[in-house]
Enzyme design. Structure first.
Site, PDB file in Angstrom:
ATOM      1  N   LYS A 166       0.964  -1.420  -0.186  1.00 42.78           N
ATOM      2  CA  LYS A 166       0.149   0.065  -0.093  1.00 42.78           C
ATOM      3  C   LYS A 166       0.701   1.116  -0.792  1.00 42.78           C
ATOM      4  CE  LYS A 166      -4.343  -2.050   1.733  1.00 42.78           C
ATOM      5  NZ  LYS A 166      -4.229  -3.306   0.936  1.00 42.78           N
ATOM      6  N   THR A 189      -9.960  -1.459  -3.650  1.00 39.38           N
ATOM      7  CA  THR A 189     -10.783  -2.411  -2.648  1.00 39.38           C
ATOM      8  C   THR A 189     -10.613  -1.319  -2.097  1.00 39.38           C
ATOM      9  OG1 THR A 189      -8.903  -3.496  -2.406  1.00 39.38           O
ATOM     10  CG2 THR A 189     -10.345  -4.274  -3.821  1.00 39.38           C
ATOM     11  N   GLY A 190     -11.058  -1.337  -0.324  1.00 41.83           N
ATOM     12  CA  GLY A 190     -11.633  -0.992  -0.077  1.00 41.83           C
ATOM     13  C   GLY A 190     -10.937   0.002   0.768  1.00 41.83           C
ATOM     14  N   THR A 191      -9.725  -0.206   1.850  1.00 44.53           N
ATOM     15  CA  THR A 191      -8.548   0.353   2.342  1.00 44.53           C
ATOM     16  C   THR A 191      -8.044   0.845   1.586  1.00 44.53           C
ATOM     17  OG1 THR A 191      -8.550  -1.074   4.163  1.00 44.53           O
ATOM     18  CG2 THR A 191      -6.740   0.207   4.026  1.00 44.53           C
ATOM     19  N   THR A 192      -7.403   0.627   0.664  1.00 44.74           N
ATOM     20  CA  THR A 192      -6.539   1.252  -0.617  1.00 44.74           C
ATOM     21  C   THR A 192      -7.252   2.413  -1.211  1.00 44.74           C
ATOM     22  OG1 THR A 192      -5.725  -1.357  -0.999  1.00 44.74           O
ATOM     23  CG2 THR A 192      -5.134   1.146  -3.221  1.00 44.74           C
ATOM     24  N   SER A 217     -13.268  -4.272   1.226  1.00 42.74           N
ATOM     25  CA  SER A 217     -12.052  -4.761   0.930  1.00 42.74           C
ATOM     26  C   SER A 217     -10.979  -5.743  -0.173  1.00 42.74           C
ATOM     27  CB  SER A 217     -11.454  -5.347   2.697  1.00 42.74           C
ATOM     28  OG  SER A 217     -12.111  -6.277   2.964  1.00 42.74           O
ATOM     29  N   GLY A 218     -10.519  -6.336  -0.686  1.00 36.95           N
ATOM     30  CA  GLY A 218     -10.342  -7.692  -0.647  1.00 36.95           C
ATOM     31  C   GLY A 218     -10.642  -8.948  -0.048  1.00 36.95           C
ATOM     32  N   ASP A 223     -11.922  -7.896  -4.708  1.00 35.86           N
ATOM     33  CA  ASP A 223     -11.484  -8.511  -5.761  1.00 35.86           C
ATOM     34  C   ASP A 223     -12.072  -8.928  -6.680  1.00 35.86           C
ATOM     35  OD1 ASP A 223      -8.656  -8.385  -5.176  1.00 35.86           O
ATOM     36  OD2 ASP A 223      -8.967  -9.155  -3.782  1.00 35.86           O
ATOM     37  N   HIS A 250      -7.943 -14.726   1.239  1.00 35.64           N
ATOM     38  CA  HIS A 250      -8.501 -14.668   0.208  1.00 35.64           C
ATOM     39  C   HIS A 250      -7.570 -14.455  -1.114  1.00 35.64           C
ATOM     40  CE1 HIS A 250      -6.736 -11.082   0.517  1.00 35.64           C
ATOM     41  NE2 HIS A 250      -7.461 -10.467  -0.360  1.00 35.64           N
TER      42      HIS A 250
END
Length: 293
Positions: A166, A189-192, A217-218, A223, A250
């Site tokens: 990240k 995706t979420g946090t990114t 999030s992944g 994804d 995941h």
């Protein structure tokens, strides 16, 4: 420049197969750049059965896959400097439903390319895009046939990074913010996605607007959501900064996204390392500057 080359049977089994579409589109660029293609047995045999690279000294035959050809490509991506056998990356046109794409040597080929920050090219679109960016870096004029890959204002870009990557994704987005902002849409995706939006707002992006559209999030399915965009041809370019050193719960979702990219092989470009992504960005900026206004 030395590149490993392999293609699953589907991609060289008939005249309009993916391997031949790529060679018809980029044969001139391959010759201009003097790219040495180190092709695994069946892939080599398929090429020489046509006239697409007739008389080209840069086509080198490796053993069949069953005789260790793909394994040799993996070793040479890592590098065998005492013999001078070092590859600069690999082109592996994957049929996502062919079980050989999950064989250890196939998985290792991608992993070692990511670890050593070398191109791993798994789709026709990525292979065409890569030849064009290398042409631009070599000083050749833009190929009009590659204009579609650079029509960023009509495209959606996915920005995905594993936890350890990240910071590199944020640094990359900061360095090439203006270029990435040219895309019609950006997804993550979420946090990114949250961190990228915070970066954009700090750069003056309107506070009431998201720079990227955030999916889950992944681990929660992000994804898979982006994979669906790719399959519907609503996402044309994926920058996926992968951490090959950490096992992830995941992993199946990650593989699903990668298989989606190879399913639409003519339409999706995927880049899996910061070094290769920077090289693309630099070429895209140079190419845009060279085009008439």
């Amino acid at each position: 420049m030395r590149m490993g080359l392999a293609a699953n049977y589907l991609h060289h089994s008939h005249d309009e197969a993916a391997l031949f579409r790529w060679l018809r589109a980029c044969g001139q660029g391959i010759r201009e750049l003097g790219i040495s293609l180190h092709a695994v047995g069946r892939t080599y045999d398929a090429i020489v059965s046509t006239d697409l690279l007739a008389g080209y000294a840069g086509l080198v035959r490796y053993p069949y896959g069953r005789e260790g050809g793909l394994m040799k490509l993996v070793a040479e991506v890592v590098g065998l400097p005492e013999s001078g056998r070092v590859l600069d990356g690999a082109i592996y046109l994957i049929n996502p439903v062919n079980p050989s794409s999950t064989f250890p040597e196939a998985v290792a080929l991608k992993r070692q390319c990511v670890i050593h920050q070398k191109p791993f090219i798994s789709t026709v679109a990525s292979a065409c895009d890569w030849v064009e960016l290398e042409r631009i870096h070599a000083g050749f004029a833009p190929d009009p046939n590659a204009d579609g890959f650079h029509a960023l204002e009509t495209q959606t870009l996915a920005l995905i990074a594993h936890d350890a990557m990240k910071p590199q994704m944020l640094a990359y987005a900061a360095e090439y913010f203006d270029l990435l902002s040219r895309f019609a849409h950006r997804v993550a995706t979420g946090t990114t996605g949250q961190r990228l939006n915070e970066l954009a707002w700090s750069r003056g992006w309107p506070a009431e607007q998201s720079w990227v559209h955030r999916y889950q999030s992944g681990p929660m399915g992000g994804d898979a959501q982006i994979a669906d965009l790719v399959l519907e041809r609503r996402c044309q370019r994926v920058l996926f900064f992968e951490d090959p050193h950490v096992a992830r719960q995941h992993e199946a979702d990650i593989q699903l996204l990668e298989r989606a990219v190879t399913t639409v092989t003519d339409d999706a470009v995927c880049t899996t390392s910061p070094v290769v992504a920077k090289r693309w960005a630099q070429a895209a900026i140079r190419r845009a500057a060279s085009r008439p206004c």
